[in-house]
Design an enzyme around this catalytic site. Structure first.
Site, PDB file in Angstrom:
ATOM      1  N   GLY A  18       0.844  -1.186   0.000  1.00 14.55           N
ATOM      2  CA  GLY A  18       0.000   0.000   0.000  1.00 14.55           C
ATOM      3  C   GLY A  18       0.877   1.232   0.000  1.00 14.55           C
ATOM      4  O   GLY A  18       2.105   1.126   0.128  1.00 14.55           O
ATOM      5  N   PRO A  25       2.979   4.605   0.945  1.00 13.66           N
ATOM      6  CA  PRO A  25       3.795   4.909   2.119  1.00 13.66           C
ATOM      7  C   PRO A  25       2.969   5.666   3.154  1.00 13.66           C
ATOM      8  O   PRO A  25       2.174   6.522   2.797  1.00 13.66           O
ATOM      9  CB  PRO A  25       4.914   5.812   1.582  1.00 13.66           C
ATOM     10  CG  PRO A  25       4.828   5.762   0.102  1.00 13.66           C
ATOM     11  CD  PRO A  25       3.492   5.233  -0.273  1.00 13.66           C
ATOM     12  N   GLY A  72       0.348   2.849   7.165  1.00 20.68           N
ATOM     13  CA  GLY A  72       0.288   2.127   8.429  1.00 20.68           C
ATOM     14  C   GLY A  72       0.737   0.678   8.359  1.00 20.68           C
ATOM     15  O   GLY A  72       0.357  -0.126   9.204  1.00 20.68           O
ATOM     16  N   LYS A  73       1.550   0.346   7.384  1.00 25.59           N
ATOM     17  CA  LYS A  73       2.002  -1.044   7.246  1.00 25.59           C
ATOM     18  C   LYS A  73       2.887  -1.456   8.431  1.00 25.59           C
ATOM     19  O   LYS A  73       2.679  -2.503   9.039  1.00 25.59           O
ATOM     20  CB  LYS A  73       2.770  -1.220   5.923  1.00 25.59           C
ATOM     21  CG  LYS A  73       1.915  -0.918   4.707  1.00 25.59           C
ATOM     22  CD  LYS A  73       2.667  -1.126   3.416  1.00 25.59           C
ATOM     23  CE  LYS A  73       3.722  -0.080   3.154  1.00 25.59           C
ATOM     24  NZ  LYS A  73       3.200   1.274   2.966  1.00 25.59           N
ATOM     25  N   GLU A 112     -16.053   7.460 -12.314  1.00 28.53           N
ATOM     26  CA  GLU A 112     -16.098   6.126 -11.698  1.00 28.53           C
ATOM     27  C   GLU A 112     -17.530   5.612 -11.597  1.00 28.53           C
ATOM     28  O   GLU A 112     -17.786   4.425 -11.782  1.00 28.53           O
ATOM     29  CB  GLU A 112     -15.447   6.144 -10.312  1.00 28.53           C
ATOM     30  CG  GLU A 112     -13.956   6.457 -10.304  1.00 28.53           C
ATOM     31  CD  GLU A 112     -13.129   5.534 -11.199  1.00 28.53           C
ATOM     32  OE1 GLU A 112     -13.501   4.350 -11.354  1.00 28.53           O
ATOM     33  OE2 GLU A 112     -12.119   6.007 -11.758  1.00 28.53           O
ATOM     34  N   ASP A 127      -8.216   4.015 -19.738  1.00 26.42           N
ATOM     35  CA  ASP A 127      -9.377   3.243 -20.175  1.00 26.42           C
ATOM     36  C   ASP A 127      -9.350   3.074 -21.683  1.00 26.42           C
ATOM     37  O   ASP A 127      -9.609   1.993 -22.203  1.00 26.42           O
ATOM     38  CB  ASP A 127     -10.672   3.985 -19.805  1.00 26.42           C
ATOM     39  CG  ASP A 127     -10.838   4.129 -18.306  1.00 26.42           C
ATOM     40  OD1 ASP A 127     -10.205   3.348 -17.581  1.00 26.42           O
ATOM     41  OD2 ASP A 127     -11.596   5.010 -17.882  1.00 26.42           O
TER      42      ASP A 127
HETATM   43  P1  ADP Z   1       4.099   2.602   6.367  1.00 28.62           P
HETATM   44  O1  ADP Z   1       4.849   1.525   7.050  1.00 28.62           O
HETATM   45  O2  ADP Z   1       2.883   2.125   5.644  1.00 28.62           O
HETATM   46  O3  ADP Z   1       4.919   3.522   5.532  1.00 28.62           O
HETATM   47  P2  ADP Z   1       3.784   3.512   9.059  1.00 28.62           P
HETATM   48  O4  ADP Z   1       3.175   2.313   9.658  1.00 28.62           O
HETATM   49  O5  ADP Z   1       5.246   3.702   9.253  1.00 28.62           O
HETATM   50  O6  ADP Z   1       3.476   3.551   7.497  1.00 28.62           O
HETATM   51  O7  ADP Z   1       2.997   4.785   9.545  1.00 28.62           O
HETATM   52  C1  ADP Z   1       3.635   5.943   9.971  1.00 28.62           C
HETATM   53  C2  ADP Z   1       2.871   6.591  11.090  1.00 28.62           C
HETATM   54  O8  ADP Z   1       1.623   7.066  10.617  1.00 28.62           O
HETATM   55  C3  ADP Z   1       2.545   5.662  12.209  1.00 28.62           C
HETATM   56  O9  ADP Z   1       3.566   5.611  13.151  1.00 28.62           O
HETATM   57  C4  ADP Z   1       1.274   6.268  12.795  1.00 28.62           C
HETATM   58  O10 ADP Z   1       1.571   7.298  13.709  1.00 28.62           O
HETATM   59  C5  ADP Z   1       0.622   6.882  11.604  1.00 28.62           C
HETATM   60  N1  ADP Z   1      -0.398   6.001  11.051  1.00 28.62           N
HETATM   61  C6  ADP Z   1      -0.377   5.419   9.828  1.00 28.62           C
HETATM   62  N2  ADP Z   1      -1.483   4.684   9.639  1.00 28.62           N
HETATM   63  C7  ADP Z   1      -2.217   4.759  10.738  1.00 28.62           C
HETATM   64  C8  ADP Z   1      -3.473   4.196  11.148  1.00 28.62           C
HETATM   65  N3  ADP Z   1      -4.190   3.398  10.343  1.00 28.62           N
HETATM   66  N4  ADP Z   1      -3.937   4.502  12.375  1.00 28.62           N
HETATM   67  C9  ADP Z   1      -3.226   5.303  13.179  1.00 28.62           C
HETATM   68  N5  ADP Z   1      -2.057   5.860  12.878  1.00 28.62           N
HETATM   69  C10 ADP Z   1      -1.533   5.613  11.658  1.00 28.62           C
HETATM   70 ZN    ZN Z   2     -11.817   5.052 -15.890  1.00 24.17          ZN
END
Ligand code: ADP
Ligand code: ZN
Length: 603
Positions: A197, A199, A202-203, A420, A495
């Protein structure tokens, strides 16, 4: 490991050089001295032609005059009690004695000095290396950080707005908690889980939360850390990382930026990258090597799942892939709520409005907005954050260099929503289409929105009718723009190229055009990519080529006409779907069904 090797190598070279230099030196000394018998030495003494004598137990050396020139000489001493007397009588200007000091001894003495020097130099180097984050001496050690669970436990509660993703991760948690339950049934769980997903969606946070929920150790590392200058370092780091995790099992290993190592080995201009390839191979070896009985789960994150080496995605490796999308308006609200808890905020602030104003923003953006607003409020000596602080913070965010592109104007949002909705509505109404699963105007990669269709079952044959329906759905985005706004945008570009591709295939390969007949005019059976298309020779006449062009055009036009008609007939539904999309950003298939029922259209 590497460093030690090179130090040793340098030492060996240095010693070798010194040895050669020493031997050369001592031989040069030998050559310039004339060896004479003792008797001649005595004769010279008597004739008063000796200038200088140095006596040692092994050798007598000195200077004498021969043919009017000063010559260095040496001779083996004999037991001669009259030597001193003779020297005095022979008027030797200067005579003395030394203890034996052969060239080997002097060489050893020199080497002693060199060794001391080398040792000091090595010591300094070593110390420096240690201070510099142990970089030089521990190349091969993984820099993975182990999270102290007691200190900062992240749980699913901290991750907001991605319930579907969390649901998918729950059985991993369950497995890590009671592996026995799964083992007795003989099931094997995935060893590798790939989170993909944009950057900041929240991965990493999710992976942490899985570890936190299950109460297991969490080892985090990044793909870019594995790609070092030195070949072999990355591979040994991977090995080290897995070893550490195994010692602490059950555990989760998390590798961020997997694409840094896992990029397809054959892709990209500039050929292979040895180090990356070695690291990737090591990663594959580790993945294949550990059994699920070891209670280790490897999680990895990437925002480019498309560039990953297919070997990584094979069964038994990263066989579970989980999408972590950018949040929709509801998700954004929940994320804002999570982060707003950490600051002092005026209860009157309506976070709904903030969520509405931040389409395309991911979790980390929203966390930043909340954090920044607290800083802004503090600067103004406020007791709590109010709406104006948040507004200012959003503006700051939008003005940031990369973010500007993410913010879509209200007008553009409306166009995307209608585009869409057009796809979705046509897919719902005409026969032979895959059911619409979800429509969204949340930007995803280069696309400003997307419509997800899920096939009901696996299919290997596609009928002509189905392809024509698919064409209408593809062209419906553009048709919706035309029907609603009377003008079209560049948004339909992808498309159109896909639709044209289908139509060409129908005519050239599938024999689906009556005018051309059941012929396959495609010559080359191999996959068409890049330059190959250009080189391909047509095997048909100019007239046929003209007919093909006409047929492709006719097919596209018919499909477009059909889509446009459907949209004109169902304009009220189109407006409703677009309206709902603008309000909610994501609309699922059932909601569209409801709208269609209300409007009395046949769904
Ligand atoms: P990724 O790994 O996708 O690049 P991160 O997990 O490092 O993203 O997210 C960075 C920061 O953004 C997290 O430490 C958090 O503070 C915030 N964040 C991202 N997604 C969420 C979420 N779904 N809920 C709460 N905080 C989030
Ligand atoms: Zn389209």
């Amino acid at each position: 490991m590497n460093a030690n090797k090179s130090v040793r190598q340098i030492l060996v070279w240095l010693l070798g050089f010194l040895l050669v230099a020493g031997i050369y030196n001592s031989f040069r000394g030998v050559e310039s001295q004339k060896d004479i018998p003792y008797s001649q030495f005595k004769a010279k003494l008597k004739s008063g032609e000796v200038r200088k004598v140095v006596v040692s137990p092994e050798m007598i050396k000195g200077e004498m005059i021969e043919n009017g020139q000063t010559v260095n000489f040496r001779t083996i001493p004999l037991s001669d009690s009259n030597l001193v007397k003779d020297m005095e009588e022979g008027k030797v200007g200067d005579f003395s004695g030394v203890t034996d000091k052969s060239w080997i001894t002097s060489l050893l003495l020199n080497i002693g000095w060199i060794l001391i020097f080398v040792f000091i130099w090595w010591f300094i180097f070593f110390r420096q290396a240690q201070m510099g984050g142990k970089q030089a001496m521990s190349f091969g050690k993984s820099r993975a950080r182990q999270q102290d669970l007691k200190k900062q436990k992240v749980t699913f509660k901290d991750v907001a707005g991605c319930d579907e993703t969390k649901e998918e991760l729950k059985d991993l948690v369950d497995y890590l908690k009671n592996p026995k339950k799964y083992k007795t049934l003989g099931g094997t769980l995935p060893k590798g889980v790939l989170l993909y997903g944009p950057p900041g969606a929240g991965k990493t946070l999710l992976a942490r939360a899985v570890a936190g929920e299950a109460g297991v150790d969490f080892f985090t590392s990044s793909g870019s850390e594995f790609v070092e200058m030195f070949v072999g370092v990355g591979a040994s780091r991977v090995r080290d990382l897995f070893e550490r995790a195994k010692k602490n099992a059950p555990a989760i290993i998390f590798i961020d930026e997997l694409d840094a190592v896992g990029r397809s080995r054959f892709a990209g201009i500039g050929g292979g990258h040895d180090e990356r390839e070695q690291t990737l191979n090591q990663l594959l070896v580790e993945l294949d090597g550990f059994e699920s009985k070891e209670n280790i789960i490897l999680m990895a994150a990437t925002n480019r799942p498309d560039v990953l080496d297919p070997a990584l995605l094979r069964p038994g490796r990263f066989d579970r892939r989980i999408n972590v999308p950018a949040p929709d308006i509801k998700g954004r609200l929940e994320i804002l709520q999570v982060h707003a808890k950490k600051i002092k905020i005026d209860p009157a602030v309506d976070l709904n409005i903030v969520a509405q104003r931040t389409p395309g923003f991911v979790g980390s953006d929203l966390a930043n907005i909340v954090n920044e607003s607290a800083i802004i409020a503090a600067k103004k000596d406020k007791a709590q954050v109010d709406f104006s602080d948040i507004e200012e913070s959003i503006e700051k965010m939008i003005a940031g260099p990369q973010r500007r592109t993410r913010v879509i104007s209200e007008k553009e949002r409306k166009i995307v929503a209608y585009h869409e909705s057009g796809h979705a509505l046509v897919a719902k109404i005409i026969d032979g289409c895959d059911p619409v699963h979800k429509v969204s105007i949340i930007p995803r990669g280069p696309a400003l929105g997307y419509t997800l269709q899920m096939p009901k079952e696996d299919r290997y044959l596609t009928s002509k009718k189905e392809i024509l329906s698919r064409l209408s759905v593809l062209l419906a985005g553009r048709a919706a723009e035309e029907v609603t706004f009377g003008e079209i945008t560049t948004g339909a570009h992808d498309d159109l190229s896909r639709a044209t591709g289908y139509a060409q295939k129908m005519v050239l390969e599938y024999g689906m055009s009556e005018k051309i007949g059941p012929l396959s005019l495609k010559k080359d059976e191999s996959e068409v990519f890049l330059g190959r298309d250009i080189v391909r020779q047509p095997t048909y006449s100019n007239e046929t080529a003209k007919n093909i062009d006409e047929e492709v055009k006719r097919i596209i036009n018919d499909a477009y006409f059909k889509a446009k008609n459907v949209l004109i007939e169902n304009k009220t539904s189109l407006d409703k779907i677009a309206g709902l999309l603008m309000q909610k950003e994501t609309v699922d298939g059932n909601e569209i069904d409801v709208i269609l029922k209300e409007s009395g259209a046949a769904a």
